[in-house]
Design an enzyme around this catalytic site. Structure first.
Site, PDB file in Angstrom:
ATOM      1  N   ASP A 239      13.743 130.695 -16.348  1.00  0.00           N
ATOM      2  CA  ASP A 239      14.216 129.989 -17.542  1.00  0.00           C
ATOM      3  C   ASP A 239      14.696 131.008 -18.583  1.00  0.00           C
ATOM      4  O   ASP A 239      13.931 131.882 -18.988  1.00  0.00           O
ATOM      5  CB  ASP A 239      13.065 129.151 -18.111  1.00  0.00           C
ATOM      6  CG  ASP A 239      13.482 128.201 -19.207  1.00  0.00           C
ATOM      7  OD1 ASP A 239      14.403 128.543 -19.978  1.00  0.00           O
ATOM      8  OD2 ASP A 239      12.885 127.115 -19.310  1.00  0.00           O
ATOM      9  N   GLY A 265      14.919 127.866 -12.383  1.00  0.00           N
ATOM     10  CA  GLY A 265      15.416 127.963 -13.738  1.00  0.00           C
ATOM     11  C   GLY A 265      14.794 126.929 -14.646  1.00  0.00           C
ATOM     12  O   GLY A 265      13.709 126.387 -14.375  1.00  0.00           O
ATOM     13  N   HIS A 266      15.492 126.629 -15.730  1.00  0.00           N
ATOM     14  CA  HIS A 266      15.009 125.696 -16.741  1.00  0.00           C
ATOM     15  C   HIS A 266      14.846 124.286 -16.159  1.00  0.00           C
ATOM     16  O   HIS A 266      13.821 123.640 -16.358  1.00  0.00           O
ATOM     17  CB  HIS A 266      16.009 125.697 -17.900  1.00  0.00           C
ATOM     18  CG  HIS A 266      15.608 124.903 -19.089  1.00  0.00           C
ATOM     19  ND1 HIS A 266      14.491 125.193 -19.844  1.00  0.00           N
ATOM     20  CD2 HIS A 266      16.185 123.815 -19.687  1.00  0.00           C
ATOM     21  CE1 HIS A 266      14.403 124.338 -20.857  1.00  0.00           C
ATOM     22  NE2 HIS A 266      15.403 123.479 -20.766  1.00  0.00           N
ATOM     23  N   PHE A 267      15.840 123.835 -15.432  1.00  0.00           N
ATOM     24  CA  PHE A 267      15.817 122.494 -14.840  1.00  0.00           C
ATOM     25  C   PHE A 267      15.190 122.559 -13.447  1.00  0.00           C
ATOM     26  O   PHE A 267      15.838 122.325 -12.429  1.00  0.00           O
ATOM     27  CB  PHE A 267      17.227 121.906 -14.801  1.00  0.00           C
ATOM     28  CG  PHE A 267      17.711 121.424 -16.135  1.00  0.00           C
ATOM     29  CD1 PHE A 267      17.431 120.144 -16.574  1.00  0.00           C
ATOM     30  CD2 PHE A 267      18.433 122.262 -16.969  1.00  0.00           C
ATOM     31  CE1 PHE A 267      17.869 119.692 -17.806  1.00  0.00           C
ATOM     32  CE2 PHE A 267      18.879 121.832 -18.206  1.00  0.00           C
ATOM     33  CZ  PHE A 267      18.598 120.543 -18.633  1.00  0.00           C
ATOM     34  N   THR A 268      13.910 122.838 -13.434  1.00  0.00           N
ATOM     35  CA  THR A 268      13.190 123.078 -12.184  1.00  0.00           C
ATOM     36  C   THR A 268      13.181 121.869 -11.263  1.00  0.00           C
ATOM     37  O   THR A 268      13.217 122.015 -10.033  1.00  0.00           O
ATOM     38  CB  THR A 268      11.746 123.522 -12.509  1.00  0.00           C
ATOM     39  OG1 THR A 268      11.797 124.649 -13.380  1.00  0.00           O
ATOM     40  CG2 THR A 268      10.988 123.906 -11.261  1.00  0.00           C
TER      41      THR A 268
END
Length: 288
Positions: A239, A265-268
């Site tokens: 992230d 990443g952020h949108f796991t």
């Protein structure tokens, strides 16, 4: 084949805000409830696959905040995190939700923790996925962004740069080891909503208000220590905004929390649903 739930989509008026939401219809009337609180710049559609995966056994409910997704707000709505929490609190009341767990992702953490402070007796547990509540978890990029102020030359322009198609795609793909696992319609749909009239102005206002969340970190941490909610922390370590240190920080106040760090990443959820859904399913069964 796994059972797939019925998923209903509805609208409820909360103080002049027409809140759109989606919810699963589980097999059991007494199924535990998980309130899904989305992040930026997405909406309840980010949870559609998770709802399909778990909604037959659990009641999963995901509203769109004002300024996001299909929720519509009056022109004079004030976009602050306090007001987002007000609307979610009204939504919870209208659905007559007395006991529920919360999924806190990104913006969902400051919205959900405000709600938890207001009605701690309602919260059965927390699933935290890249939802920050500690200064430890702020990357240098996040700190610089949060520090932007309306009177600062070029500040609004920096925020608006993140609201472009390139900025939205960056948030989805950065830190993901295999971007081909991310459905392109996810970030394209988010951009569609961002490009609606008034939406960018709403996001600029929320970006300038984000520092109000950092100011409340100490209080939220005290709430966690006092109430010790059963907690599952699942975190994408790539992230660019909320770092791995922010995930580990929860263990200071919740030493019994379950922590899973994923190469994502952020949108796991976009890339690791196969890992996260069983973890949440087991977590919800423990709460039952």
């Amino acid at each position: 084949m796994n059972r797939l739930p019925l998923v209903r989509h509805g609208r409820i008026d909360i103080d002049g805000v027409e809140v759109h939401y989606r919810e699963s219809v589980p097999d059991r009337a007494d199924a535990p409830v998980l309130l899904l609180l989305h992040g930026f710049p997405t909406a309840s559609h980010q949870f559609r696959r998770l709802i399909d995966a778990l909604g037959a056994d659990h009641r999963l409910i995901a509203p769109d905040y004002p300024g996001f997704g299909q929720t519509t707000a009056p022109d004079d709505f004030t976009y602050t995190f306090d007001r987002l929490a007000d609307i979610v609190e009204g939504f919870v009341d209208r659905l007559d939700l007395h006991r529920f767990a919360m999924y806190l992702f990104d913006f969902g953490a400051p919205v959900g923790l405000r709600l938890a402070e207001r009605r701690p007796e309602s919260i059965t547990g927390l699933v935290v996925q890249n939802g920050n509540a500690y200064a430890d978890g702020l990357s240098e990029a996040a700190r610089s962004f949060i520090a932007l102020a309306p009177e600062q030359t070029g500040a609004e322009g920096q925020i608006r740069d993140l609201l472009t198609l390139e900025g939205t795609r960056f948030q989805y793909e950065t830190g993901a080891p295999d971007p081909s696992l991310i459905a392109p319609e996810s970030w394209m749909l988010d951009q569609h909503y961002l490009d609606l009239p008034g939406r960018k102005e709403a996001q600029v206002a929320l970006a300038f208000d984000y520092k109000s969340n950092v100011d409340r970190y100490d209080g939220w941490q005290a709430w966690l220590r006092k109430h010790r909610p059963t907690t599952l922390v699942v975190w994408g370590t790539g992230d660019p905004f909320f770092t791995e240190a922010g995930a580990r920080a929860y263990l200071r106040d919740l030493p019994e929390a379950e922590l899973h760090l994923l190469e994502a990443g952020h949108f796991t959820l976009e890339t690791h649903l196969d890992v996260i859904a069983p973890l949440i399913g087991d977590f919800m069964e423990r709460l039952r």
